[in-house]
Write an enzyme that holds these catalytic residues in place. Structure first.
Site, PDB file in Angstrom:
ATOM      1  N   TYR A 190       2.177   1.345 -10.326  1.00 24.92           N
ATOM      2  CA  TYR A 190       2.055   2.311  -9.447  1.00 24.92           C
ATOM      3  C   TYR A 190       2.620   1.677  -8.024  1.00 24.92           C
ATOM      4  O   TYR A 190       2.384   0.630  -7.557  1.00 24.92           O
ATOM      5  CB  TYR A 190       0.916   2.921  -9.258  1.00 24.92           C
ATOM      6  CG  TYR A 190       0.477   3.840 -10.542  1.00 24.92           C
ATOM      7  CD1 TYR A 190       0.897   5.048 -10.390  1.00 24.92           C
ATOM      8  CD2 TYR A 190      -0.055   3.326 -11.490  1.00 24.92           C
ATOM      9  CE1 TYR A 190       0.175   5.923 -11.603  1.00 24.92           C
ATOM     10  CE2 TYR A 190      -0.573   3.930 -12.706  1.00 24.92           C
ATOM     11  CZ  TYR A 190      -0.315   5.108 -12.644  1.00 24.92           C
ATOM     12  OH  TYR A 190      -0.528   5.916 -13.885  1.00 24.92           O
ATOM     13  N   GLU A 191       3.266   2.819  -7.218  1.00 24.42           N
ATOM     14  CA  GLU A 191       3.879   1.998  -5.976  1.00 24.42           C
ATOM     15  C   GLU A 191       2.825   1.619  -4.878  1.00 24.42           C
ATOM     16  O   GLU A 191       3.341   1.049  -4.159  1.00 24.42           O
ATOM     17  CB  GLU A 191       4.163   3.746  -5.397  1.00 24.42           C
ATOM     18  CG  GLU A 191       5.313   3.607  -4.100  1.00 24.42           C
ATOM     19  CD  GLU A 191       5.817   4.723  -3.530  1.00 24.42           C
ATOM     20  OE1 GLU A 191       6.270   4.736  -2.374  1.00 24.42           O
ATOM     21  OE2 GLU A 191       6.096   5.693  -4.594  1.00 24.42           O
ATOM     22  N   SER A 192       1.646   2.068  -4.976  1.00 25.91           N
ATOM     23  CA  SER A 192       0.654   1.535  -3.986  1.00 25.91           C
ATOM     24  C   SER A 192       0.213   0.089  -4.220  1.00 25.91           C
ATOM     25  O   SER A 192      -0.481  -0.493  -3.428  1.00 25.91           O
ATOM     26  CB  SER A 192      -0.457   2.558  -3.932  1.00 25.91           C
ATOM     27  OG  SER A 192      -1.038   2.586  -5.395  1.00 25.91           O
TER      28      SER A 192
END
Length: 270
Positions: free
Chosen positions: A55-57
């Site tokens: 995920y991007e985070s």
């Protein structure tokens, strides 16, 4: 059967299951929130237990117990194999060519699988402001291939986008390659009506799969251009009971954890 309403699953469920089936075990997948996350986690819970969800985070190898509400959902970090900084996610993993599949949602797509998640109407005076780009433009350009999942309607499948947020095949043909975009681009668009894939030469989206109970006329009516139909059109395999049970349990756990309805947890019912 004339519609999915006579079957034992909803249009959203078969869309999610069909999308999840495209993920192979061991695939490294950069996941978007919403329907892409639902499909990717369903794959992890069923046929692809070794899929690596990023995920991007920053979570790598996330195994959330319920569906995340955002990329900042703490369950992603708590269940991940490791967590790194966002710059490392993009520079080392994505730009480094280590992402097999980018799994994206969209507000709109056009016939060449370009994505709009920015505005409806003119940029200076939009009718609607959408959530925006986030990491999607980079995912769409750098992942080895891209899956797009969204519900199909004339408002979502448009002949010309008001704004291109993330590149598909631009104007078609070899335009993507000429622009120097490294990834292969979208290889499948999965909707609540069927599956569209790009023509190998023109790159125009073509209906190659249709869900049970859906007619070609329904799909064409839900598309804002003259949709081409594959002469080898296939019917989507009906979801098996085990996969449906896993999907519904995931929605139920998510709804209970977040205090929301199951329809909200699943991105809406079809």
């Amino acid at each position: 059967m004339s519609s999915t309403e006579t079957l034992d699953f909803t249009a959203t469920e078969i869309m999610t299951v069909a999308a999840s089936r495209l993920l192979k075990d061991g695939t490294v997948c950069f996941v978007g929130i919403g329907l892409p996350s639902t499909a990717a986690n369903l794959a992890r819970l069923t046929h692809a237990p070794e899929v690596v969800l990023i995920y991007e985070s920053g979570p790598i190898g996330a195994k959330p117990t319920v569906l995340p509400l955002s990329i900042g959902d703490g369950d992603l970090a708590l269940t991940a194999d490791t967590v790194v900084g966002t710059p490392e996610i993009f520079r080392y993993w994505l730009q480094g060519g280590r992402i097999d599949v980018g799994f994206l949602g969209a507000a709109q797509v056009d016939r060449f699988a370009n994505i709009n998640t920015t505005i409806i109407g003119s940029y200076d005076a939009p009718k609607v402001r959408l959530p925006g780009a986030g990491g999607a433009p980079e995912i769409a350009s750098q992942a080895k291939e891209v899956f797009i999942v969204l519900k199909q309607s004339p408002k979502a499948f448009v002949a010309k986008l008001p704004f291109v947020t993330s590149a598909g095949y631009l104007d078609g043909g070899d335009a993507r390659a000429r622009a120097g975009i490294p990834g292969a681009g979208p290889t499948a668009v999965i909707t609540d009506l069927g599956i569209l894939t790009p023509d190998p030469v023109t790159r125009e989206l073509t209906l190659t799969g249709i869900h049970p109970g859906v007619t070609v006329e329904q799909v064409k009516a839900a598309t804002g251009w003259d949709l081409k139909i594959s002469p080898d059109l296939k019917t989507t395999e009906i979801p098996d009971a085990g996969t449906l049970a896993a999907l519904r349990d995931l929605h139920a756990r998510t709804a209970a954890a977040h205090g929301i309805s199951q329809g909200q947890a699943g991105g809406g019912e079809g």
